[in-house]
Design a protein around this motif. Structure first.
Motif, PDB file in Angstrom:
ATOM      1  N   GLY A 181       9.939 -24.779  41.427  1.00 47.90           N
ATOM      2  CA  GLY A 181      11.171 -25.663  41.425  1.00 47.90           C
ATOM      3  C   GLY A 181      12.608 -24.780  40.520  1.00 47.90           C
ATOM      4  N   GLY A 182      12.424 -23.613  40.291  1.00 46.54           N
ATOM      5  CA  GLY A 182      13.589 -23.138  39.746  1.00 46.54           C
ATOM      6  C   GLY A 182      13.455 -23.212  38.414  1.00 46.54           C
ATOM      7  N   GLY A 183      12.357 -23.890  37.755  1.00 41.24           N
ATOM      8  CA  GLY A 183      12.508 -23.863  36.331  1.00 41.24           C
ATOM      9  C   GLY A 183      12.208 -22.669  35.546  1.00 41.24           C
ATOM     10  N   GLN A 184      12.223 -22.822  34.182  1.00 42.35           N
ATOM     11  CA  GLN A 184      11.997 -21.286  33.468  1.00 42.35           C
ATOM     12  C   GLN A 184      10.585 -20.740  33.805  1.00 42.35           C
ATOM     13  OE1 GLN A 184      12.713 -21.995  29.220  1.00 42.35           O
ATOM     14  NE2 GLN A 184      12.330 -19.693  29.030  1.00 42.35           N
ATOM     15  N   ARG A 185      10.573 -19.550  33.762  1.00 37.35           N
ATOM     16  CA  ARG A 185       9.529 -18.725  34.043  1.00 37.35           C
ATOM     17  C   ARG A 185       8.581 -18.476  32.608  1.00 37.35           C
ATOM     18  NH1 ARG A 185      10.277 -13.727  37.769  1.00 37.35           N
ATOM     19  NH2 ARG A 185       7.964 -13.424  37.259  1.00 37.35           N
ATOM     20  N   MET A 186       7.258 -19.162  32.921  1.00 35.40           N
ATOM     21  CA  MET A 186       6.577 -18.866  31.493  1.00 35.40           C
ATOM     22  C   MET A 186       6.014 -17.400  31.265  1.00 35.40           C
ATOM     23  SD  MET A 186       3.847 -22.128  32.143  1.00 35.40           S
ATOM     24  CE  MET A 186       3.154 -21.769  30.568  1.00 35.40           C
ATOM     25  N   TYR A 187       5.895 -16.814  32.305  1.00 33.94           N
ATOM     26  CA  TYR A 187       5.599 -15.135  32.118  1.00 33.94           C
ATOM     27  C   TYR A 187       6.529 -14.257  32.774  1.00 33.94           C
ATOM     28  CZ  TYR A 187       1.431 -18.155  31.507  1.00 33.94           C
ATOM     29  OH  TYR A 187       0.409 -18.992  31.171  1.00 33.94           O
TER      30      TYR A 187
ATOM     31  N   ASN B 130       5.449 -10.936  33.233  1.00 31.24           N
ATOM     32  CA  ASN B 130       4.610 -10.058  33.747  1.00 31.24           C
ATOM     33  C   ASN B 130       3.144 -10.344  33.675  1.00 31.24           C
ATOM     34  OD1 ASN B 130       4.056  -8.477  31.292  1.00 31.24           O
ATOM     35  ND2 ASN B 130       5.992  -7.522  31.614  1.00 31.24           N
ATOM     36  N   SER B 131       2.405  -9.759  34.248  1.00 32.05           N
ATOM     37  CA  SER B 131       0.771  -9.900  34.071  1.00 32.05           C
ATOM     38  C   SER B 131       0.128  -9.872  32.738  1.00 32.05           C
ATOM     39  CB  SER B 131      -0.032  -9.241  35.023  1.00 32.05           C
ATOM     40  OG  SER B 131       0.466  -9.349  36.436  1.00 32.05           O
ATOM     41  N   PHE B 132       0.679  -8.728  32.091  1.00 36.72           N
ATOM     42  CA  PHE B 132       0.385  -8.452  30.683  1.00 36.72           C
ATOM     43  C   PHE B 132       0.870  -9.551  29.564  1.00 36.72           C
ATOM     44  CE2 PHE B 132       0.751  -4.292  33.004  1.00 36.72           C
ATOM     45  CZ  PHE B 132      -0.553  -3.760  32.888  1.00 36.72           C
ATOM     46  N   GLN B 133       2.020  -9.981  29.578  1.00 33.50           N
ATOM     47  CA  GLN B 133       2.491 -11.113  29.038  1.00 33.50           C
ATOM     48  C   GLN B 133       1.674 -12.286  29.352  1.00 33.50           C
ATOM     49  OE1 GLN B 133       6.050 -13.216  29.794  1.00 33.50           O
ATOM     50  NE2 GLN B 133       6.380 -13.495  27.533  1.00 33.50           N
ATOM     51  N   ALA B 134       1.173 -12.611  30.509  1.00 27.74           N
ATOM     52  CA  ALA B 134       0.502 -13.955  30.842  1.00 27.74           C
ATOM     53  C   ALA B 134      -0.840 -13.733  30.146  1.00 27.74           C
ATOM     54  CB  ALA B 134       0.344 -13.930  32.319  1.00 27.74           C
ATOM     55  N   ILE B 135      -1.586 -12.555  30.152  1.00 23.68           N
ATOM     56  CA  ILE B 135      -2.768 -12.265  29.589  1.00 23.68           C
ATOM     57  C   ILE B 135      -2.683 -12.399  28.182  1.00 23.68           C
ATOM     58  CG2 ILE B 135      -4.771 -10.731  29.342  1.00 23.68           C
ATOM     59  CD1 ILE B 135      -4.284  -9.562  32.011  1.00 23.68           C
ATOM     60  N   SER B 136      -1.733 -11.735  27.660  1.00 18.73           N
ATOM     61  CA  SER B 136      -1.649 -11.788  25.918  1.00 18.73           C
ATOM     62  C   SER B 136      -1.543 -13.303  25.531  1.00 18.73           C
ATOM     63  CB  SER B 136      -0.619 -10.849  25.772  1.00 18.73           C
ATOM     64  OG  SER B 136       0.565 -11.184  25.971  1.00 18.73           O
ATOM     65  N   THR B 137      -0.602 -14.061  26.316  1.00 20.69           N
ATOM     66  CA  THR B 137      -0.327 -15.501  25.737  1.00 20.69           C
ATOM     67  C   THR B 137      -1.350 -16.392  26.053  1.00 20.69           C
ATOM     68  OG1 THR B 137       2.008 -15.356  26.739  1.00 20.69           O
ATOM     69  CG2 THR B 137       1.113 -17.453  26.400  1.00 20.69           C
ATOM     70  N   ILE B 138      -2.163 -16.134  27.238  1.00 20.03           N
ATOM     71  CA  ILE B 138      -3.249 -17.039  27.576  1.00 20.03           C
ATOM     72  C   ILE B 138      -4.356 -16.793  26.150  1.00 20.03           C
ATOM     73  CG2 ILE B 138      -5.388 -17.259  28.985  1.00 20.03           C
ATOM     74  CD1 ILE B 138      -3.308 -16.670  31.186  1.00 20.03           C
ATOM     75  N   LEU B 139      -4.684 -15.272  25.958  1.00 17.68           N
ATOM     76  CA  LEU B 139      -5.499 -15.161  24.983  1.00 17.68           C
ATOM     77  C   LEU B 139      -5.208 -15.664  23.434  1.00 17.68           C
ATOM     78  CD1 LEU B 139      -6.395 -11.282  25.808  1.00 17.68           C
ATOM     79  CD2 LEU B 139      -7.963 -13.209  25.691  1.00 17.68           C
TER      80      LEU B 139
ATOM     81  N   SER C  23      -4.887 -23.737  36.293  1.00 16.52           N
ATOM     82  CA  SER C  23      -3.692 -24.063  36.100  1.00 16.52           C
ATOM     83  C   SER C  23      -3.174 -25.123  34.904  1.00 16.52           C
ATOM     84  CB  SER C  23      -2.702 -24.699  37.270  1.00 16.52           C
ATOM     85  OG  SER C  23      -3.348 -25.965  37.607  1.00 16.52           O
ATOM     86  N   ASP C  24      -4.655 -25.699  34.572  1.00 15.24           N
ATOM     87  CA  ASP C  24      -4.328 -26.707  33.545  1.00 15.24           C
ATOM     88  C   ASP C  24      -3.670 -26.488  32.359  1.00 15.24           C
ATOM     89  OD1 ASP C  24      -4.741 -29.628  33.611  1.00 15.24           O
ATOM     90  OD2 ASP C  24      -6.730 -29.585  32.301  1.00 15.24           O
ATOM     91  N   GLY C  25      -3.993 -25.425  31.765  1.00 15.46           N
ATOM     92  CA  GLY C  25      -3.529 -24.517  30.558  1.00 15.46           C
ATOM     93  C   GLY C  25      -1.977 -24.523  30.159  1.00 15.46           C
ATOM     94  N   ARG C  26      -1.460 -24.459  31.796  1.00 15.63           N
ATOM     95  CA  ARG C  26       0.135 -24.349  31.409  1.00 15.63           C
ATOM     96  C   ARG C  26       0.855 -25.735  31.338  1.00 15.63           C
ATOM     97  NH1 ARG C  26       2.023 -25.894  36.530  1.00 15.63           N
ATOM     98  NH2 ARG C  26       4.114 -24.941  36.401  1.00 15.63           N
ATOM     99  N   LEU C  27       0.317 -26.707  31.437  1.00 17.44           N
ATOM    100  CA  LEU C  27       0.980 -28.096  31.343  1.00 17.44           C
ATOM    101  C   LEU C  27       0.652 -28.709  29.871  1.00 17.44           C
ATOM    102  CD1 LEU C  27      -0.972 -29.597  34.327  1.00 17.44           C
ATOM    103  CD2 LEU C  27       1.392 -28.898  34.200  1.00 17.44           C
ATOM    104  N   PRO C  28       1.844 -29.438  29.395  1.00 21.02           N
ATOM    105  CA  PRO C  28       1.643 -30.139  28.242  1.00 21.02           C
ATOM    106  C   PRO C  28       0.286 -30.941  28.005  1.00 21.02           C
ATOM    107  CG  PRO C  28       3.853 -30.632  29.228  1.00 21.02           C
ATOM    108  CD  PRO C  28       2.781 -30.114  30.199  1.00 21.02           C
ATOM    109  N   ILE C  29      -0.026 -30.903  26.754  1.00 21.33           N
ATOM    110  CA  ILE C  29      -1.420 -31.706  26.532  1.00 21.33           C
ATOM    111  C   ILE C  29      -1.608 -33.291  27.345  1.00 21.33           C
ATOM    112  CG2 ILE C  29      -3.194 -32.467  24.939  1.00 21.33           C
ATOM    113  CD1 ILE C  29      -2.107 -30.378  23.023  1.00 21.33           C
ATOM    114  N   ASN C  30      -0.334 -33.800  27.129  1.00 20.20           N
ATOM    115  CA  ASN C  30      -0.706 -35.194  27.862  1.00 20.20           C
ATOM    116  C   ASN C  30      -0.822 -35.335  29.304  1.00 20.20           C
ATOM    117  OD1 ASN C  30       2.267 -34.291  27.788  1.00 20.20           O
ATOM    118  ND2 ASN C  30       2.980 -36.502  28.219  1.00 20.20           N
TER     119      ASN C  30
END
Length: 301
Positions: free
Chosen positions: A45-51, A53-62, A139-146
């Motif tokens: 929707g044009g919002g801020q990108r969380m990642y 690249n792939s390497f940043q995504a993996i490191s952030t999730i870990l 995709s659940d982990g990208r959402l706010p806890i609530n």
């Protein structure tokens, strides 16, 4: 994939070997599936990108979810293979046997593509409930806890979806899922068979794991380029929530047009790297496992 030897394998074993091969491959590539789904939803929707690249995504999730977090949705991934891959590879090998000549000569490329599209469409319809569970769990982990759904397993996801949203929600996004499967299987199954045939005909390869690996990597690249726009539409539809009684998207075309308008044309290939490095190795491993299971059956049964 079709030969006179393979024709003696009973149809039941073709389905069993197809599903088992896909499930075994998923054990290795599930983390890449999670990264691919998260990146496709990032910047929605044009919002801020969380990642970036792939390497940043993996490191952030870990960092935020731990090692176990990168295997989120594994049960759904395995069920998806048990339903979708079992059906599509079983149907494909059955159809290949029926259209191949009596001397074992395989059909031409366009016939292979048509068989792949048919097998993929049937498999996608059967596998859609597991697919929607997989998309939501990864995709659940990208959402706010609530806002997280908090499914504990694929069976918990399926039961809650039925209870909270109705039975037919399990087939939400079935249209783009089937469309993606038609594209994927026309590209993947046909290009794998064709690549393998060309490699063997070149005189530089024998029918062994090296040949299967090269053919699978070629197939994975063709499939990734062809199927990503449809895949991102499927991912966003199956992940969306209903707000005030209205779904976020009205269909695949709506997803694609809004995505291009707000994020640019190249966003349709967002997550290309994890998609290919998930699809390529998964294709490699699936076909290697499938070829080895076929050989073991012919040898011992």
């Amino acid at each position: 994939m079709a030969s006179t030897n393979q024709q003696v394998i009973p149809n039941g074993f073709k389905f069993l070997f197809g599903g088992t091969s896909g499930m075994a491959a998923t054990l290795f590539v599930q983390p890449l599936d999670l990264v691919k789904n998260r990146m496709q939803l990032s910047g929605e929707g044009g919002g801020q990108r969380m990642y970036k690249n792939s390497f940043q995504a993996i490191s952030t999730i870990l960092r935020s979810e731990g090692v176990v977090g990168i295997y989120t949705g594994l049960s759904a991934g395995l069920l998806r293979q048990a339903t979708y891959t079992t059906t599509r590879l079983g149907v494909y090998t059955m159809l290949m046997d029926k259209v191949s000549k009596k001397d074992g000569t395989p059909p031409n490329f366009f016939t292979k593509a048509a068989l792949g599209m048919t097998a993929g469409a049937i498999g996608a319809f059967v596998g859609t409930p597991a697919e929607i569970s997989l998309i939501r769990m990864t995709s659940d982990g990208r959402l706010p806890i609530n806002e997280q759904r908090g499914y504990t397993s694929v069976f918990n996801a399926l039961s809650r979806i039925i209870r909270e949203e109705g039975l037919f929600t399990l087939w939400r996004g079935c249209g783009p899922t089937v469309s993606r499967a038609i594209v994927v299987n026309a590209a993947q199954l046909a290009s794998y068979s064709q690549a393998k045939q060309v490699l063997l005909g070149s005189g530089h390869f024998r029918d062994n794991i090296l040949c299967h690996f090269v053919a699978s990597m070629i197939s994975g690249l063709v499939t990734t380029i062809a199927s990503m726009p449809v895949d991102i539409a499927k991912t966003r539809i199956q992940s969306m929530k209903t707000i005030d009684g209205k779904p976020e998207y009205t269909g695949a075309i709506n997803v694609l047009t809004r995505t291009v308008r707000s994020e640019g044309i190249f966003s349709l290939w967002k997550g290309f790297t994890p998609y290919y490095f998930r699809l390529g190795p998964h294709t490699v491993l699936t076909f290697i496992f499938l070829e080895q299971l076929n050989k073991l059956y012919r040898k011992f049964a």
